[in-house]
Design a protein around this motif. Structure first.
Motif, PDB file in Angstrom:
ATOM      1  N   GLY A 383       0.800  -1.221   0.000  1.00  0.00           N
ATOM      2  CA  GLY A 383       0.000   0.000   0.000  1.00  0.00           C
ATOM      3  C   GLY A 383       0.831   1.269   0.000  1.00  0.00           C
ATOM      4  O   GLY A 383       0.492   2.246  -0.665  1.00  0.00           O
ATOM      5  N   ARG A 384       1.938   1.278   0.740  1.00  0.00           N
ATOM      6  CA  ARG A 384       2.766   2.477   0.800  1.00  0.00           C
ATOM      7  C   ARG A 384       3.364   2.795  -0.562  1.00  0.00           C
ATOM      8  O   ARG A 384       3.449   3.965  -0.956  1.00  0.00           O
ATOM      9  CB  ARG A 384       3.873   2.305   1.854  1.00  0.00           C
ATOM     10  CG  ARG A 384       3.339   2.336   3.281  1.00  0.00           C
ATOM     11  CD  ARG A 384       4.392   1.864   4.264  1.00  0.00           C
ATOM     12  NE  ARG A 384       5.512   2.787   4.374  1.00  0.00           N
ATOM     13  CZ  ARG A 384       5.571   3.786   5.249  1.00  0.00           C
ATOM     14  NH1 ARG A 384       4.564   4.011   6.071  1.00  0.00           N
ATOM     15  NH2 ARG A 384       6.625   4.558   5.319  1.00  0.00           N
ATOM     16  N   VAL A 385       3.766   1.762  -1.284  1.00  0.00           N
ATOM     17  CA  VAL A 385       4.331   1.983  -2.622  1.00  0.00           C
ATOM     18  C   VAL A 385       3.260   2.530  -3.559  1.00  0.00           C
ATOM     19  O   VAL A 385       3.508   3.453  -4.343  1.00  0.00           O
ATOM     20  CB  VAL A 385       4.926   0.672  -3.180  1.00  0.00           C
ATOM     21  CG1 VAL A 385       5.372   0.864  -4.638  1.00  0.00           C
ATOM     22  CG2 VAL A 385       6.101   0.218  -2.319  1.00  0.00           C
ATOM     23  N   ARG A 386       2.055   1.974  -3.474  1.00  0.00           N
ATOM     24  CA  ARG A 386       0.968   2.475  -4.317  1.00  0.00           C
ATOM     25  C   ARG A 386       0.653   3.935  -3.990  1.00  0.00           C
ATOM     26  O   ARG A 386       0.392   4.742  -4.887  1.00  0.00           O
ATOM     27  CB  ARG A 386      -0.280   1.603  -4.139  1.00  0.00           C
ATOM     28  CG  ARG A 386      -0.214   0.273  -4.866  1.00  0.00           C
ATOM     29  CD  ARG A 386      -1.592  -0.359  -4.996  1.00  0.00           C
ATOM     30  NE  ARG A 386      -2.120  -0.756  -3.696  1.00  0.00           N
ATOM     31  CZ  ARG A 386      -1.879  -1.939  -3.123  1.00  0.00           C
ATOM     32  NH1 ARG A 386      -1.101  -2.828  -3.739  1.00  0.00           N
ATOM     33  NH2 ARG A 386      -2.414  -2.251  -1.961  1.00  0.00           N
ATOM     34  N   LEU A 387       0.681   4.281  -2.690  1.00  0.00           N
ATOM     35  CA  LEU A 387       0.421   5.660  -2.310  1.00  0.00           C
ATOM     36  C   LEU A 387       1.502   6.601  -2.850  1.00  0.00           C
ATOM     37  O   LEU A 387       1.203   7.722  -3.271  1.00  0.00           O
ATOM     38  CB  LEU A 387       0.351   5.781  -0.783  1.00  0.00           C
ATOM     39  CG  LEU A 387      -0.921   5.252  -0.121  1.00  0.00           C
ATOM     40  CD1 LEU A 387      -0.802   5.346   1.397  1.00  0.00           C
ATOM     41  CD2 LEU A 387      -2.152   6.018  -0.599  1.00  0.00           C
ATOM     42  N   GLU A 388       2.757   6.140  -2.857  1.00  0.00           N
ATOM     43  CA  GLU A 388       3.828   6.966  -3.403  1.00  0.00           C
ATOM     44  C   GLU A 388       3.608   7.226  -4.891  1.00  0.00           C
ATOM     45  O   GLU A 388       3.747   8.358  -5.375  1.00  0.00           O
ATOM     46  CB  GLU A 388       5.182   6.286  -3.202  1.00  0.00           C
ATOM     47  CG  GLU A 388       5.752   6.428  -1.811  1.00  0.00           C
ATOM     48  CD  GLU A 388       7.111   5.762  -1.705  1.00  0.00           C
ATOM     49  OE1 GLU A 388       7.901   5.859  -2.666  1.00  0.00           O
ATOM     50  OE2 GLU A 388       7.384   5.135  -0.665  1.00  0.00           O
ATOM     51  N   ARG A 389       3.279   6.169  -5.626  1.00  0.00           N
ATOM     52  CA  ARG A 389       3.081   6.312  -7.073  1.00  0.00           C
ATOM     53  C   ARG A 389       1.874   7.194  -7.370  1.00  0.00           C
ATOM     54  O   ARG A 389       1.929   8.063  -8.247  1.00  0.00           O
ATOM     55  CB  ARG A 389       2.907   4.933  -7.710  1.00  0.00           C
ATOM     56  CG  ARG A 389       4.182   4.088  -7.695  1.00  0.00           C
ATOM     57  CD  ARG A 389       3.909   2.671  -8.180  1.00  0.00           C
ATOM     58  NE  ARG A 389       5.119   1.868  -8.173  1.00  0.00           N
ATOM     59  CZ  ARG A 389       5.137   0.558  -8.360  1.00  0.00           C
ATOM     60  NH1 ARG A 389       3.986  -0.108  -8.566  1.00  0.00           N
ATOM     61  NH2 ARG A 389       6.271  -0.110  -8.342  1.00  0.00           N
ATOM     62  N   TRP A 390       0.790   6.952  -6.633  1.00  0.00           N
ATOM     63  CA  TRP A 390      -0.405   7.763  -6.838  1.00  0.00           C
ATOM     64  C   TRP A 390      -0.128   9.218  -6.477  1.00  0.00           C
ATOM     65  O   TRP A 390      -0.503  10.144  -7.201  1.00  0.00           O
ATOM     66  CB  TRP A 390      -1.544   7.210  -5.981  1.00  0.00           C
ATOM     67  CG  TRP A 390      -2.718   8.141  -5.915  1.00  0.00           C
ATOM     68  CD1 TRP A 390      -3.702   8.287  -6.826  1.00  0.00           C
ATOM     69  CD2 TRP A 390      -3.004   9.077  -4.869  1.00  0.00           C
ATOM     70  NE1 TRP A 390      -4.607   9.257  -6.423  1.00  0.00           N
ATOM     71  CE2 TRP A 390      -4.190   9.757  -5.226  1.00  0.00           C
ATOM     72  CE3 TRP A 390      -2.367   9.404  -3.669  1.00  0.00           C
ATOM     73  CZ2 TRP A 390      -4.748  10.743  -4.415  1.00  0.00           C
ATOM     74  CZ3 TRP A 390      -2.917  10.377  -2.861  1.00  0.00           C
ATOM     75  CH2 TRP A 390      -4.106  11.043  -3.247  1.00  0.00           C
ATOM     76  N   GLY A 391       0.528   9.425  -5.333  1.00  0.00           N
ATOM     77  CA  GLY A 391       0.802  10.775  -4.887  1.00  0.00           C
ATOM     78  C   GLY A 391       1.684  11.538  -5.849  1.00  0.00           C
ATOM     79  O   GLY A 391       1.428  12.713  -6.161  1.00  0.00           O
ATOM     80  N   GLU A 392       2.733  10.892  -6.344  1.00  0.00           N
ATOM     81  CA  GLU A 392       3.627  11.558  -7.294  1.00  0.00           C
ATOM     82  C   GLU A 392       2.900  11.903  -8.587  1.00  0.00           C
ATOM     83  O   GLU A 392       3.079  12.993  -9.149  1.00  0.00           O
ATOM     84  CB  GLU A 392       4.829  10.663  -7.589  1.00  0.00           C
ATOM     85  CG  GLU A 392       5.859  11.313  -8.498  1.00  0.00           C
ATOM     86  CD  GLU A 392       7.078  10.429  -8.689  1.00  0.00           C
ATOM     87  OE1 GLU A 392       8.098  10.943  -9.204  1.00  0.00           O
ATOM     88  OE2 GLU A 392       7.029   9.234  -8.312  1.00  0.00           O
TER      89      GLU A 392
END
Length: 424
Positions: A383-392
Motif C-alpha cells: 500500500g505504501r508503494v501504491r500511495l507513493e506512485r499515486w501521490g507523485e
C-alpha cells in the motif's frame, strides 16, 4: 511583547515590536505555546528579532562579486555561475575567489546529513500526494499572506501578482517537486542545482532592495532575512506535517523526522542560519509558534496576493478541449480552494484577506478520501508503494495545470541581468 516578554527595541526593526498590540490574533497560538512549553521564550524571540537584520552572507558575497562592473578583478559572470552549477567551480578556468568560496561550502554537505533519511523524506512527501500541494498552497503560502514583510517584498518584486502569478506558482512547484526525487539533492544533482539557483536569486533580491528607497528596513528588516527564512522553512516542513494529519493522513514520528531532515538539508543549502535548522518536530513547532508571535501585522500586500492566487485558479490549463467544460473546471477549483481556505484559515483570516467564505465541503471530501486511501489502502500489502506512485502522479498532474501553453517547466531566471558586454 505578549505575556510580558520584551524585545530589545535597539536591535530589532519595528515590525518585531508590532506584536505588542496584536491581541486576539495571537491569542490561540499563545495558549497552545503556554500549554506545551510554558511562557514564550524571551531569548528565542530576541534571537528572531536580531535575525531580521541578518542575511545569507555567503550568498551575499557571491552576488557582490556578480554585481561588479565587467572587467573588474574577482567579477563573477552569470555564465560562470551556470557552468559552476553544472560542473562545480573547479571546472571553471580561473574561477573567481567568490565563486570558489561559495561552491567550496555548498559542495561539502555537513556531517549530520543522512542520505537514506533524505530519500525517505522524499518518499513521505510523495505519499502525501495532493495533501502536500494543498497545504503548501493554502496554508503555507496563502496563510503566510496574513503577515507583513515577506508579502510586501513579493508585491515589490512583482512576484505572485498580476500576470506573473501563474508562472511564479509553477516555478515554485517545479523546485519543490524536484526535491522529492530520489538522489536529487546530492551535490551536482538537479534539485541541488535548483536550490542553489533559488538561493542566489534570493541574494540578488536582497542586494537590490537593501538600498532601494521603496523598502523600509527600519520597519521590515532586511528584504530576505534570516528570521523570514526560518519562518518560510517551517511553512514547508512542519506545517505540511501538522496540516496533513488534520486532513486525515497518518504521519508517524519516523516519517515526520525523515521529511524534516530533508528540509533541514534544503535549509542549509539555502543559507538558513544553523540556529533555525532542526529535524525535531517538537523543536520546529516551538520555533514556528515563536515566529508567529514575532510576525508583523498584515498589510494590503497580503490581500492583493491572496486574491490573485484565488483568481488564477480559473486560468489553469486542465487539458480539456471543450472551453465550457474547461471554464467549469476552473470555477470548481476556485470554489474548492475557497472552501479549503475557509476551513484551514478560519473566518477571521478570510475576512482579513478579503476572501469570500464557503462551506467546508472540500475539507469533508478530502478527509473522507484520505481516510480510505491512507487508513485502508495504505495498510494493505504494497500500500505504501501504491500511495507513493499515486501521490507523485497527482502532484505532477496538478503542477502541469499551472504551466501556460508553450512555457517551460523551470525555476525563474536570475533577476539581475548581465550588464553590457558580459558573457551570457
Amino acid at each position: 511583547m505578549t505575556a510580558g516578554v520584551e524585545v530589545d527595541a535597539a536591535v530589532t526593526p519595528s515590525r518585531h515590536r508590532e506584536a505588542q498590540s496584536r491581541g486576539e490574533r495571537i491569542a490561540r497560538p499563545l495558549r497552545l505555546m503556554t500549554r506545551q512549553w510554558g511562557p514564550a521564550d524571551e531569548a528565542l524571540l530576541n534571537r528572531l528579532g536580531q535575525a531580521l537584520m541578518e542575511r545569507d552572507e555567503l550568498g551575499s558575497d557571491l552576488v557582490s562579486a556578480m554585481r561588479q562592473p565587467v572587467g573588474s578583478p574577482g567579477k563573477v559572470t552569470h555564465a560562470q555561475l551556470r557552468a559552476a552549477l553544472e560542473t562545480g567551480a573547479d571546472g571553471i578556468p580561473d574561477a573567481p575567489q567568490a565563486l570558489r568560496d561559495f561552491f567550496g561550502v555548498v559542495s561539502a554537505p555537513p556531517e549530520w546529513v543522512d542520505w537514506d533519511l533524505v530519500d525517505r523524506g522524499a518518499a513521505v512527501f510523495r505519499r502525501l500526494g495532493r495533501n502536500a500541494g494543498d497545504v503548501l498552497l493554502m496554508l503555507s503560502l496563502t496563510g503566510g499572506y496574513r503577515f507583513g514583510g515577506p508579502a510586501d517584498l513579493l508585491v515589490a518584486t512583482g512576484a505572485l501578482t498580476g500576470d506573473s502569478t501563474m508562472r511564479r506558482l509553477a516555478e515554485t512547484q517545479h523546485w519543490v517537486l524536484s526535491l522529492m526525487n530520489p538522489g536529487a539533492l546530492r551535490p551536482g544533482a538537479e534539485a541541488w542545482r535548483l536550490t542553489l539557483h533559488v538561493r542566489v536569486m534570493h541574494a540578488m533580491v536582497n542586494a537590490t532592495f537593501e538600498t532601494s528607497p521603496i523598502w523600509d528596513i527600519e520597519r521590515w528588516g532586511l528584504p530576505i532575512n534570516q528570521a523570514d527564512q526560518a519562518g518560510t522553512l517551517g511553512l514547508f516542513d512542519a506545517t505540511v506535517i501538522v496540516a496533513s494529519r488534520g486532513l486525515g493522513v497518518p504521519v508517524p514520528q519516523e516519517d515526520s523526522r525523515a521529511l524534516l531532515h530533508l528540509w533541514k538539508y534544503v535549509g542549509w543549502l539555502m543559507g538558513v542560519h544553523p540556529d533555525f535548522l532542526t529535524d525535531d518536530e517538537r523543536e520546529r513547532n516551538k520555533l514556528n509558534l515563536h515566529v508567529l508571535l514575532a510576525a508583523a501585522d498584515q498589510t494590503d500586500a497580503g490581500r492583493e496576493l491572496a486574491q490573485a492566487l484565488v483568481g488564477v485558479q480559473r486560468e489553469r490549463q486542465f487539458g480539456i478541449r471543450n472551453q465550457r467544460l474547461s471554464r467549469a473546471r476552473g470555477r470548481y477549483e476556485e470554489e474548492r480552494l475557497l472552501s479549503m481556505l475557509t476551513t484551514l484559515l478560519q473566518p477571521a483570516s478570510m475576512r482579513e484577506l478579503g476572501l469570500p467564505m464557503r462551506p467546508p465541503w472540500a475539507y469533508a471530501a478530502r478527509l473522507g478520501g484520505n481516510l480510505w486511501r491512507h487508513q485502508v489502502v495504505g495498510r494493505l500489502p504494497g500500500g505504501r508503494v501504491r500511495l507513493e506512485r499515486w501521490g507523485e502522479a497527482i502532484q505532477n498532474r496538478d503542477h502541469a495545470t499551472y504551466l501556460a501553453a508553450g512555457s517551460g517547466d523551470r525555476v525563474g531566471d536570475l533577476p539581475d541581468r548581465p550588464s553590457d558586454g558580459e558573457a551570457v
